[in-house]
Design a protein around this motif. Structure first.
Motif, PDB file in Angstrom:
ATOM      1  N   LYS A  29     -68.810  34.323  92.314  1.00 21.98           N
ATOM      2  CA  LYS A  29     -67.589  34.946  90.937  1.00 21.98           C
ATOM      3  C   LYS A  29     -68.401  35.095  89.666  1.00 21.98           C
ATOM      4  O   LYS A  29     -67.772  35.841  89.394  1.00 21.98           O
ATOM      5  N   THR A  30     -69.829  34.279  89.518  1.00 23.79           N
ATOM      6  CA  THR A  30     -69.616  34.762  87.953  1.00 23.79           C
ATOM      7  C   THR A  30     -70.343  36.454  87.961  1.00 23.79           C
ATOM      8  O   THR A  30     -70.714  36.542  87.606  1.00 23.79           O
ATOM      9  N   SER A  31     -71.221  36.421  89.034  1.00 24.66           N
ATOM     10  CA  SER A  31     -71.898  37.324  89.284  1.00 24.66           C
ATOM     11  C   SER A  31     -70.683  38.789  89.117  1.00 24.66           C
ATOM     12  O   SER A  31     -71.659  39.693  88.459  1.00 24.66           O
ATOM     13  N   LEU A  32     -69.515  38.603  89.653  1.00 26.05           N
ATOM     14  CA  LEU A  32     -69.083  39.252  89.467  1.00 26.05           C
ATOM     15  C   LEU A  32     -68.074  39.789  88.203  1.00 26.05           C
ATOM     16  O   LEU A  32     -67.594  40.481  87.899  1.00 26.05           O
ATOM     17  N   LEU A  33     -67.992  38.547  87.693  1.00 24.13           N
ATOM     18  CA  LEU A  33     -67.484  38.660  86.538  1.00 24.13           C
ATOM     19  C   LEU A  33     -68.433  39.012  85.708  1.00 24.13           C
ATOM     20  O   LEU A  33     -67.581  40.045  84.948  1.00 24.13           O
ATOM     21  N   ASP A  34     -69.505  38.531  85.439  1.00 20.38           N
ATOM     22  CA  ASP A  34     -70.516  39.903  84.395  1.00 20.38           C
ATOM     23  C   ASP A  34     -70.480  40.892  85.063  1.00 20.38           C
ATOM     24  O   ASP A  34     -70.393  41.461  84.036  1.00 20.38           O
ATOM     25  N   HIS A  35     -70.612  41.573  86.437  1.00 22.25           N
ATOM     26  CA  HIS A  35     -70.737  42.284  86.795  1.00 22.25           C
ATOM     27  C   HIS A  35     -70.186  43.757  85.692  1.00 22.25           C
ATOM     28  O   HIS A  35     -69.761  45.172  84.880  1.00 22.25           O
ATOM     29  N   ILE A  36     -68.517  42.700  86.027  1.00 21.35           N
ATOM     30  CA  ILE A  36     -67.507  44.097  85.243  1.00 21.35           C
ATOM     31  C   ILE A  36     -66.851  43.979  83.983  1.00 21.35           C
ATOM     32  O   ILE A  36     -67.544  44.770  83.302  1.00 21.35           O
ATOM     33  N   ARG A  37     -67.602  42.420  82.992  1.00 21.97           N
ATOM     34  CA  ARG A  37     -68.198  42.947  82.083  1.00 21.97           C
ATOM     35  C   ARG A  37     -69.306  43.978  81.623  1.00 21.97           C
ATOM     36  O   ARG A  37     -68.673  44.299  80.480  1.00 21.97           O
ATOM     37  N   GLU A  38     -70.167  43.471  82.431  1.00 20.10           N
ATOM     38  CA  GLU A  38     -71.630  43.867  81.797  1.00 20.10           C
ATOM     39  C   GLU A  38     -70.855  45.672  81.754  1.00 20.10           C
ATOM     40  O   GLU A  38     -71.576  46.799  80.502  1.00 20.10           O
ATOM     41  N   GLU A  39     -69.965  46.237  82.442  1.00 21.56           N
ATOM     42  CA  GLU A  39     -69.785  47.387  83.165  1.00 21.56           C
ATOM     43  C   GLU A  39     -68.533  48.004  82.054  1.00 21.56           C
ATOM     44  O   GLU A  39     -69.068  49.422  81.605  1.00 21.56           O
ATOM     45  N   VAL A  41     -67.195  46.224  79.716  1.00 20.85           N
ATOM     46  CA  VAL A  41     -67.116  46.236  77.897  1.00 20.85           C
ATOM     47  C   VAL A  41     -68.295  46.190  77.031  1.00 20.85           C
ATOM     48  O   VAL A  41     -68.214  46.684  76.002  1.00 20.85           O
ATOM     49  N   ILE A  42     -69.584  46.157  77.420  1.00 22.89           N
ATOM     50  CA  ILE A  42     -70.784  45.812  76.925  1.00 22.89           C
ATOM     51  C   ILE A  42     -71.260  47.932  76.202  1.00 22.89           C
ATOM     52  O   ILE A  42     -71.697  48.112  75.882  1.00 22.89           O
ATOM     53  N   ALA A  43     -71.316  47.701  77.551  1.00 23.59           N
ATOM     54  CA  ALA A  43     -71.394  49.369  77.788  1.00 23.59           C
ATOM     55  C   ALA A  43     -70.657  50.108  76.200  1.00 23.59           C
ATOM     56  O   ALA A  43     -69.779  49.748  76.123  1.00 23.59           O
ATOM     57  N   GLY A  44     -71.700  51.270  76.149  1.00 26.86           N
ATOM     58  CA  GLY A  44     -71.237  51.663  75.289  1.00 26.86           C
ATOM     59  C   GLY A  44     -70.724  50.929  73.864  1.00 26.86           C
ATOM     60  O   GLY A  44     -70.977  51.747  72.647  1.00 26.86           O
ATOM     61  N   GLU A  45     -71.146  49.691  73.557  1.00 26.89           N
ATOM     62  CA  GLU A  45     -71.443  48.964  72.476  1.00 26.89           C
ATOM     63  C   GLU A  45     -73.245  49.176  71.879  1.00 26.89           C
ATOM     64  O   GLU A  45     -73.951  49.334  73.108  1.00 26.89           O
ATOM     65  N   SER A  46     -73.362  49.625  70.657  1.00 28.70           N
ATOM     66  CA  SER A  46     -74.275  49.127  69.887  1.00 28.70           C
ATOM     67  C   SER A  46     -75.771  48.699  70.138  1.00 28.70           C
ATOM     68  O   SER A  46     -75.470  47.830  68.845  1.00 28.70           O
ATOM     69  N   GLY A  47     -75.580  47.833  71.585  1.00 29.68           N
ATOM     70  CA  GLY A  47     -76.554  46.788  71.117  1.00 29.68           C
ATOM     71  C   GLY A  47     -75.796  45.557  70.674  1.00 29.68           C
ATOM     72  O   GLY A  47     -76.690  44.112  70.876  1.00 29.68           O
ATOM     73  N   GLY A  48     -74.883  45.348  70.509  1.00 33.26           N
ATOM     74  CA  GLY A  48     -73.813  43.832  70.286  1.00 33.26           C
ATOM     75  C   GLY A  48     -74.077  43.175  71.869  1.00 33.26           C
ATOM     76  O   GLY A  48     -73.694  43.338  72.740  1.00 33.26           O
ATOM     77  N   ILE A  49     -74.784  42.238  71.059  1.00 31.16           N
ATOM     78  CA  ILE A  49     -74.408  40.652  72.300  1.00 31.16           C
ATOM     79  C   ILE A  49     -73.120  40.047  72.220  1.00 31.16           C
ATOM     80  O   ILE A  49     -72.290  39.812  71.213  1.00 31.16           O
ATOM     81  N   THR A  50     -72.199  39.937  73.141  1.00 29.82           N
ATOM     82  CA  THR A  50     -70.791  39.863  73.375  1.00 29.82           C
ATOM     83  C   THR A  50     -71.050  38.738  74.040  1.00 29.82           C
ATOM     84  O   THR A  50     -71.653  38.160  74.651  1.00 29.82           O
ATOM     85  N   GLN A  51     -70.361  37.147  73.530  1.00 29.87           N
ATOM     86  CA  GLN A  51     -69.911  36.161  73.989  1.00 29.87           C
ATOM     87  C   GLN A  51     -69.358  35.801  74.246  1.00 29.87           C
ATOM     88  O   GLN A  51     -68.568  36.304  74.767  1.00 29.87           O
ATOM     89  N   HIS A  52     -69.675  35.050  75.239  1.00 31.84           N
ATOM     90  CA  HIS A  52     -68.347  34.513  76.632  1.00 31.84           C
ATOM     91  C   HIS A  52     -67.240  33.854  75.842  1.00 31.84           C
ATOM     92  O   HIS A  52     -67.746  32.619  74.867  1.00 31.84           O
ATOM     93  N   ILE A  53     -65.451  34.549  75.567  1.00 33.56           N
ATOM     94  CA  ILE A  53     -64.778  33.920  75.389  1.00 33.56           C
ATOM     95  C   ILE A  53     -63.970  33.357  75.925  1.00 33.56           C
ATOM     96  O   ILE A  53     -62.574  32.929  75.296  1.00 33.56           O
ATOM     97  N   GLY A  54     -64.799  33.100  77.182  1.00 36.06           N
ATOM     98  CA  GLY A  54     -63.672  32.375  78.497  1.00 36.06           C
ATOM     99  C   GLY A  54     -62.641  33.371  78.571  1.00 36.06           C
ATOM    100  O   GLY A  54     -61.544  33.337  80.060  1.00 36.06           O
ATOM    101  N   ALA A  55     -62.414  34.873  78.163  1.00 36.76           N
ATOM    102  CA  ALA A  55     -60.881  36.065  78.803  1.00 36.76           C
ATOM    103  C   ALA A  55     -61.968  36.724  78.044  1.00 36.76           C
ATOM    104  O   ALA A  55     -62.469  37.355  76.841  1.00 36.76           O
ATOM    105  N   GLN A 236     -61.048  38.383  67.080  1.00 38.00           N
ATOM    106  CA  GLN A 236     -62.007  39.502  67.794  1.00 38.00           C
ATOM    107  C   GLN A 236     -61.677  39.496  68.829  1.00 38.00           C
ATOM    108  O   GLN A 236     -61.155  38.876  69.307  1.00 38.00           O
ATOM    109  N   ASP A 237     -61.541  40.924  69.397  1.00 42.22           N
ATOM    110  CA  ASP A 237     -61.687  41.389  71.363  1.00 42.22           C
ATOM    111  C   ASP A 237     -63.078  40.230  71.237  1.00 42.22           C
ATOM    112  O   ASP A 237     -64.080  40.318  70.789  1.00 42.22           O
ATOM    113  N   GLU A 238     -63.208  40.997  72.873  1.00 47.30           N
ATOM    114  CA  GLU A 238     -63.886  40.186  73.666  1.00 47.30           C
ATOM    115  C   GLU A 238     -65.983  40.940  73.257  1.00 47.30           C
ATOM    116  O   GLU A 238     -66.344  41.122  73.456  1.00 47.30           O
ATOM    117  N   ARG A 239     -65.388  42.347  72.068  1.00 48.07           N
ATOM    118  CA  ARG A 239     -66.372  42.584  71.859  1.00 48.07           C
ATOM    119  C   ARG A 239     -67.482  42.093  70.320  1.00 48.07           C
ATOM    120  O   ARG A 239     -67.645  42.309  70.196  1.00 48.07           O
TER     121      ARG A 239
END
Ligand code: GDP
Length: 297
Positions: A29-39, A41-55, A236-239
């Motif tokens: 479950k966690t691996s799937l959620l992480d994969h989706i988020r990384e692909e 949400v984080i992609a395209g952001e300039s090195g921003g660390i996205t914190q875990h916000i529950g959704a 704030q959004d997830e980014r």
């Protein structure tokens, strides 16, 4: 007032599906959620660390959106349901293809069924030599759950949360399922929805992740959430990007509440700050009285 107003059909606009990921421990479950988020949400952001916000919300390449509750495990799902919160449109149930249909898989299936939430199966870990997706599908069939490959109506897709194989196709199937549900909400009213999680941040005060389900939340709105209230100071959004408003099926974190509401608490926007404060105060009084009473017994 906080009574539910009924929306006229012509005010309802299509909205993104809200998806929860469930399944047996270690099935991915966690691996799937992480994969989706990384692909997505984080992609395209300039090195921003996205914190875990529950959704978080993702926008797929074709522009379609999905809101994910990033609280893996059905404990969160049942805790929210126990508080009367219906915050899931579709459940992805992850089953490891190199394992069996396990007790928590069955529990997740019954929870989704009890909530009337359609299931999309993610048959995971297909990169592993011991993976046998057909065995899982056979097991599901034995439980009267016929997936499409087996002539049934339930969506499933073979994936690897590790390599990412099949994940986009899985999300396409989630969107297909969402289309059938014809999900709609009225964006043109005061916002309401559900609290996903909340905590006290040393520098910023109470940070609450909420999911807007109806209406549009704006900076300056007076929010009542469980026993807490306050004026929205920032969103704030997830980014971690500041935003000014959030419509239906948007997960966001907000600043400005005078406490941390509980996961599953409903929130709504009231016309006036005093009323929000009064109701919140009354609720916490009631809660205190109730806990005193239970302690006596
Ligand atoms: P959860 O308990 O359901 O959240 O499971 P996790 O996501 O923590 O995964 C449990 C273990 O399985 C971890 O060691 C993951 O790295 C591993 N894992 C998850 N998905 C895959 C996959 O698709 N392939 C492989 N080979 N390992 C995976």
């Amino acid at each position: 007032s906080i009574e539910e107003e009924v929306d006229a059909p012509e005010d309802l606009k299509p909205r993104a599906p809200i998806v929860t990921v469930m399944g047996h421990v270690d099935h991915g479950k966690t691996s799937l959620l992480d994969h989706i988020r990384e692909e997505n949400v984080i992609a395209g952001e300039s090195g921003g660390i996205t914190q875990h916000i529950g959704a978080y919300g993702v926008t797929l390449k074709d522009g379609q959106k999905i809101a994910f509750l990033d609280t893996p495990g059905h404990e969160a799902f049942t805790a929210m349901r126990a508080r009367g919160a219906q915050v899931t449109d579709i459940a992805i149930i992850v089953v490891a293809a190199d394992d069996d249909i396990m007790p928590q898989t069955k529990e997740a299936i019954s929870h989704a069924q009890a909530a009337g939430v359609p299931i999309v199966f993610a048959i995971n870990k297909i990169d592993r030599p011991a993976a046998n997706p057909e065995k899982i599908k056979e097991g599901l069939a034995a439980m009267n759950l016929l997936v499409e490959d087996w002539g049934g109506k339930i969506q499933s897709h073979d994936i690897s949360a590790k390599t990412g194989e099949g994940v986009n196709e899985l999300l396409e199937k989630v969107l297909l399922e969402a289309e059938l549900l014809e999900l709609k909400a009225n964006p043109d009213r005061l916002a309401s929805g559900t609290v996903v999680e909340a905590y006290l941040d040393k520098g910023r005060g109470y940070v609450s992740t909420i999911l807007v389900q109806s209406g549009t939340l704006q900076i300056g709105d007076y929010v009542l959430a469980g026993t807490c209230s306050g004026k929205v100071k920032a969103m704030q959004d997830e980014r971690g990007k500041d935003i000014k408003k959030a419509g239906p099926a948007t997960p966001i974190s907000i600043l400005g509440l005078d406490g941390a509401p509980q996961a599953g608490d409903k929130f709504s926007v009231l016309d006036d700050e005093r009323e929000a404060k009064q109701i919140a105060t009354k609720r916490s009084q009631l809660q205190r009285e109730q806990s005193v009473r239970t302690q006596r017994h």
